[in-house]
Design a protein around this motif. Structure first.
Motif, PDB file in Angstrom:
ATOM      1  N   VAL A  73     -14.032 -33.125   1.213  1.00 13.74           N
ATOM      2  CA  VAL A  73     -14.647 -32.762  -0.060  1.00 13.74           C
ATOM      3  C   VAL A  73     -15.479 -31.506   0.158  1.00 13.74           C
ATOM      4  O   VAL A  73     -16.545 -31.546   0.786  1.00 13.74           O
ATOM      5  N   ALA A  74     -14.976 -30.375  -0.337  1.00  9.82           N
ATOM      6  CA  ALA A  74     -15.612 -29.075  -0.125  1.00  9.82           C
ATOM      7  C   ALA A  74     -15.850 -28.407  -1.474  1.00  9.82           C
ATOM      8  O   ALA A  74     -15.281 -27.355  -1.785  1.00  9.82           O
ATOM      9  N   VAL A  75     -16.683 -29.048  -2.291  1.00 11.63           N
ATOM     10  CA  VAL A  75     -16.998 -28.553  -3.633  1.00 11.63           C
ATOM     11  C   VAL A  75     -18.510 -28.596  -3.820  1.00 11.63           C
ATOM     12  O   VAL A  75     -19.256 -28.978  -2.916  1.00 11.63           O
ATOM     13  N   LYS A  76     -18.973 -28.224  -5.002  1.00 11.99           N
ATOM     14  CA  LYS A  76     -20.401 -28.255  -5.302  1.00 11.99           C
ATOM     15  C   LYS A  76     -20.953 -29.664  -5.102  1.00 11.99           C
ATOM     16  O   LYS A  76     -20.284 -30.665  -5.407  1.00 11.99           O
ATOM     17  N   VAL A  77     -22.184 -29.728  -4.626  1.00  7.84           N
ATOM     18  CA  VAL A  77     -22.784 -31.027  -4.328  1.00  7.84           C
ATOM     19  C   VAL A  77     -22.908 -31.905  -5.571  1.00  7.84           C
ATOM     20  O   VAL A  77     -22.897 -33.136  -5.475  1.00  7.84           O
ATOM     21  N   THR A  78     -22.982 -31.296  -6.740  1.00  4.82           N
ATOM     22  CA  THR A  78     -23.074 -32.076  -7.975  1.00  4.82           C
ATOM     23  C   THR A  78     -21.807 -32.889  -8.233  1.00  4.82           C
ATOM     24  O   THR A  78     -21.826 -33.828  -9.039  1.00  4.82           O
ATOM     25  N   GLU A  79     -20.703 -32.551  -7.573  1.00  2.00           N
ATOM     26  CA  GLU A  79     -19.443 -33.274  -7.739  1.00  2.00           C
ATOM     27  C   GLU A  79     -19.204 -34.293  -6.631  1.00  2.00           C
ATOM     28  O   GLU A  79     -18.220 -35.032  -6.665  1.00  2.00           O
ATOM     29  N   HIS A  80     -20.049 -34.337  -5.627  1.00  2.05           N
ATOM     30  CA  HIS A  80     -19.779 -35.166  -4.455  1.00  2.05           C
ATOM     31  C   HIS A  80     -19.685 -36.652  -4.782  1.00  2.05           C
ATOM     32  O   HIS A  80     -18.780 -37.344  -4.309  1.00  2.05           O
ATOM     33  N   LEU A  81     -20.630 -37.165  -5.548  1.00  4.15           N
ATOM     34  CA  LEU A  81     -20.668 -38.599  -5.806  1.00  4.15           C
ATOM     35  C   LEU A  81     -19.351 -39.083  -6.415  1.00  4.15           C
ATOM     36  O   LEU A  81     -18.758 -40.073  -5.949  1.00  4.15           O
ATOM     37  N   ARG A  82     -18.881 -38.394  -7.421  1.00  3.03           N
ATOM     38  CA  ARG A  82     -17.659 -38.808  -8.128  1.00  3.03           C
ATOM     39  C   ARG A  82     -16.436 -38.731  -7.215  1.00  3.03           C
ATOM     40  O   ARG A  82     -15.633 -39.673  -7.153  1.00  3.03           O
ATOM     41  N   LEU A  83     -16.294 -37.632  -6.490  1.00  2.00           N
ATOM     42  CA  LEU A  83     -15.088 -37.417  -5.695  1.00  2.00           C
ATOM     43  C   LEU A  83     -15.080 -38.278  -4.435  1.00  2.00           C
ATOM     44  O   LEU A  83     -14.044 -38.868  -4.081  1.00  2.00           O
ATOM     45  N   ILE A  84     -16.222 -38.348  -3.749  1.00  2.00           N
ATOM     46  CA  ILE A  84     -16.276 -39.150  -2.526  1.00  2.00           C
ATOM     47  C   ILE A  84     -16.100 -40.621  -2.851  1.00  2.00           C
ATOM     48  O   ILE A  84     -15.399 -41.352  -2.134  1.00  2.00           O
ATOM     49  N   SER A  85     -16.720 -41.072  -3.940  1.00  2.00           N
ATOM     50  CA  SER A  85     -16.569 -42.477  -4.340  1.00  2.00           C
ATOM     51  C   SER A  85     -15.104 -42.822  -4.582  1.00  2.00           C
ATOM     52  O   SER A  85     -14.631 -43.890  -4.175  1.00  2.00           O
ATOM     53  N   ALA A  86     -14.377 -41.910  -5.220  1.00  2.00           N
ATOM     54  CA  ALA A  86     -12.957 -42.164  -5.497  1.00  2.00           C
ATOM     55  C   ALA A  86     -12.162 -42.275  -4.197  1.00  2.00           C
ATOM     56  O   ALA A  86     -11.278 -43.138  -4.067  1.00  2.00           O
ATOM     57  N   ALA A  87     -12.455 -41.418  -3.235  1.00  2.00           N
ATOM     58  CA  ALA A  87     -11.744 -41.473  -1.953  1.00  2.00           C
ATOM     59  C   ALA A  87     -12.077 -42.749  -1.193  1.00  2.00           C
ATOM     60  O   ALA A  87     -11.195 -43.383  -0.592  1.00  2.00           O
ATOM     61  N   LEU A  88     -13.342 -43.149  -1.212  1.00  2.00           N
ATOM     62  CA  LEU A  88     -13.738 -44.380  -0.528  1.00  2.00           C
ATOM     63  C   LEU A  88     -13.110 -45.602  -1.185  1.00  2.00           C
ATOM     64  O   LEU A  88     -12.681 -46.545  -0.503  1.00  2.00           O
ATOM     65  N   GLU A  89     -13.035 -45.599  -2.505  1.00  2.00           N
ATOM     66  CA  GLU A  89     -12.407 -46.711  -3.217  1.00  2.00           C
ATOM     67  C   GLU A  89     -10.939 -46.855  -2.832  1.00  2.00           C
ATOM     68  O   GLU A  89     -10.391 -47.959  -2.841  1.00  2.00           O
ATOM     69  N   ALA A  90     -10.314 -45.736  -2.486  1.00  2.00           N
ATOM     70  CA  ALA A  90      -8.901 -45.768  -2.079  1.00  2.00           C
ATOM     71  C   ALA A  90      -8.742 -46.106  -0.604  1.00  2.00           C
ATOM     72  O   ALA A  90      -7.600 -46.160  -0.108  1.00  2.00           O
ATOM     73  N   GLY A  91      -9.848 -46.316   0.097  1.00  2.00           N
ATOM     74  CA  GLY A  91      -9.784 -46.680   1.506  1.00  2.00           C
ATOM     75  C   GLY A  91      -9.508 -45.513   2.431  1.00  2.00           C
ATOM     76  O   GLY A  91      -9.114 -45.713   3.594  1.00  2.00           O
ATOM     77  N   LYS A  92      -9.721 -44.291   1.958  1.00  2.00           N
ATOM     78  CA  LYS A  92      -9.465 -43.111   2.785  1.00  2.00           C
ATOM     79  C   LYS A  92     -10.716 -42.728   3.580  1.00  2.00           C
ATOM     80  O   LYS A  92     -11.847 -42.911   3.122  1.00  2.00           O
ATOM     81  N   MET A  93     -10.501 -42.178   4.777  1.00  2.00           N
ATOM     82  CA  MET A  93     -11.595 -41.560   5.514  1.00  2.00           C
ATOM     83  C   MET A  93     -12.055 -40.316   4.747  1.00  2.00           C
ATOM     84  O   MET A  93     -11.252 -39.686   4.048  1.00  2.00           O
ATOM     85  N   VAL A  94     -13.332 -39.963   4.900  1.00  2.00           N
ATOM     86  CA  VAL A  94     -13.869 -38.835   4.135  1.00  2.00           C
ATOM     87  C   VAL A  94     -14.688 -37.925   5.036  1.00  2.00           C
ATOM     88  O   VAL A  94     -15.514 -38.386   5.829  1.00  2.00           O
ATOM     89  N   TYR A  95     -14.439 -36.626   4.902  1.00  2.00           N
ATOM     90  CA  TYR A  95     -15.263 -35.571   5.501  1.00  2.00           C
ATOM     91  C   TYR A  95     -15.948 -34.871   4.323  1.00  2.00           C
ATOM     92  O   TYR A  95     -15.291 -34.209   3.537  1.00  2.00           O
TER      93      TYR A  95
END
Length: 371
Positions: A73-95
């Motif tokens: 996830v390499a976007v503005k910090v204001t978008e982190h919660l939404r995007l990282i949460s979606a990746a975690l919900e899918a069971g993916k590792m996240v950087y």
């Protein structure tokens, strides 16, 4: 060989991902770029042509891609919660790039979600992987400076000066957006300081909004300046050494980065022309005993190993080392790289600094063991 498939959210052809992540992944034999996403169909099409992988304009399609094991996830910090949460919900590792979240509450939520999901995570605090920083750490541990008495660090955030290129970058100047001289430039430098010398035992702070507005270069308009652009910290490290850190917004006509480590038997000095030390080309100097001054220290080639020479002393080099260390962690079952739990600790440090500045009272800190 089984590769770890990587998908990058925010992979425009001119942003940080293209400068650092794409070259780092290409230089890391354990990883392979499998997909990218941008915010619009037109930019996704350009990215697909540039990187030669599927490109999406909806992050959900990238996360769902069966070849993607690690979502960057390499976007503005204001978008982190939404995007990282979606990746975690899918069971993916996240950087996640640093900061992890927009404030402590978001960071806590993401760290908790990652722990509940049981997936491995990484946060982009790559400054500690600069070869000069790691060599300095070993020199300190081997007694080069003797007992550490104190350390001083002065740097420039480079952004947050009196001018911004365009309105698209104006979000840096609004304190509500979570990307400030304290949360970004200062913390990127503090993490290596703590990596080398240990954590704060206590800290006092003064955060000042020096500039009141910035000029937008493209049209001459002005925007309000609400981030503290003068960051002053004084603290005691858990080993008893004194620490002083000052970060300014914008650039200086003098030194934009200087970090001294002073001990009973010697001194180490790290400098750079660029103030954001996590992406700067660092120079290390040292002196001990009867030496009247510090002299350049050559970093042994062992600290440069594992990364192609063309990347070694650049921003992609430190990012590539972070990827390599993460691959080793996954192979060995270790946890050495900065992850979301580590990031949460750094967000708690930010919160303590802000409280220290607001109250004028020194804040005592619980000192986690540095990785």
């Amino acid at each position: 060989m089984t590769f770890i498939g990587v998908g990058i959210i925010g992979a425009s052809t001119s942003g940080w991902a293209s400068i650092a992540h794409v070259p780092a992944i290409a230089a890391s034999p354990e990883f392979e770029l499998r997909a990218v996403s941008t915010s619009r169909p037109s930019t996704a099409e350009v990215a697909a042509a540039r990187y030669g992988v599927p490109a999406f304009h909806d992050h959900r399609d990238l996360i769902a891609h069966p070849g993607v094991d690690l979502v960057v996830v390499a976007v503005k910090v204001t978008e982190h919660l939404r995007l990282i949460s979606a990746a975690l919900e899918a069971g993916k590792m996240v950087y996640s790039e640093w900061p992890l979240g927009n404030g402590l509450t978001e960071a806590q939520q993401l760290a908790d979600q990652a722990a509940e999901a049981g997936v491995r995570t990484v946060v982009g605090l790559q400054g500690r992987y600069a070869s000069e920083v790691r060599f300095a750490r070993d020199l300190v541990r081997d007694g080069y400076v003797g007992r550490v008495l104190g350390t001083t660090m002065v740097g420039s955030g480079m952004v947050w000066g009196g001018e911004v290129a365009d309105h698209g970058h104006a979000y840096w100047f609004d304190n509500a957006n979570g990307a400030t001289p304290l949360t970004s430039a200062t913390l990127h430098a503090l993490d290596p300081l703590h990596f080398v010398l240990g954590e704060f035992d206590s800290v006092a702070a003064n955060l000042v909004v020096g500039r009141k507005q910035a000029t937008v270069a493209v049209d001459g308009s002005t925007i309000p300046f609400t981030v503290p652009d003068q960051v002053s910290l004084i603290g005691t490290l858990d080993g008893g050494a004194a620490a002083s850190v000052f970060y300014r917004g914008g650039a200086s006509r003098g030194d934009n980065f200087r970090w001294e480590i002073n001990g009973t038997d010697g001194d180490l000095v790290l400098t750079a022309d660029w103030g954001n030390m996590q992406v700067a080309e660092l120079k290390l100097a040292g002196g001990q005993g009867a030496d009247p001054t510090v002299q350049p220290l050559e970093v042994p080639t062992s600290y440069l190993a594992g990364v192609p020479a063309e990347l070694s002393r650049s921003a992609p080099g430190s990012v590539a080392r972070l990827y390599r260390e993460f691959a080793r962690d996954l192979a060995d079952g270790a946890r050495t790289v900065p992850d979301f739990a580590h990031a949460l600790g750094r967000h708690k440090l930010i919160d303590a600094i802000e409280r220290a500045s607001a109250t004028g009272a020194t804040q005592s800190l619980a000192c986690p063991t540095p990785r």
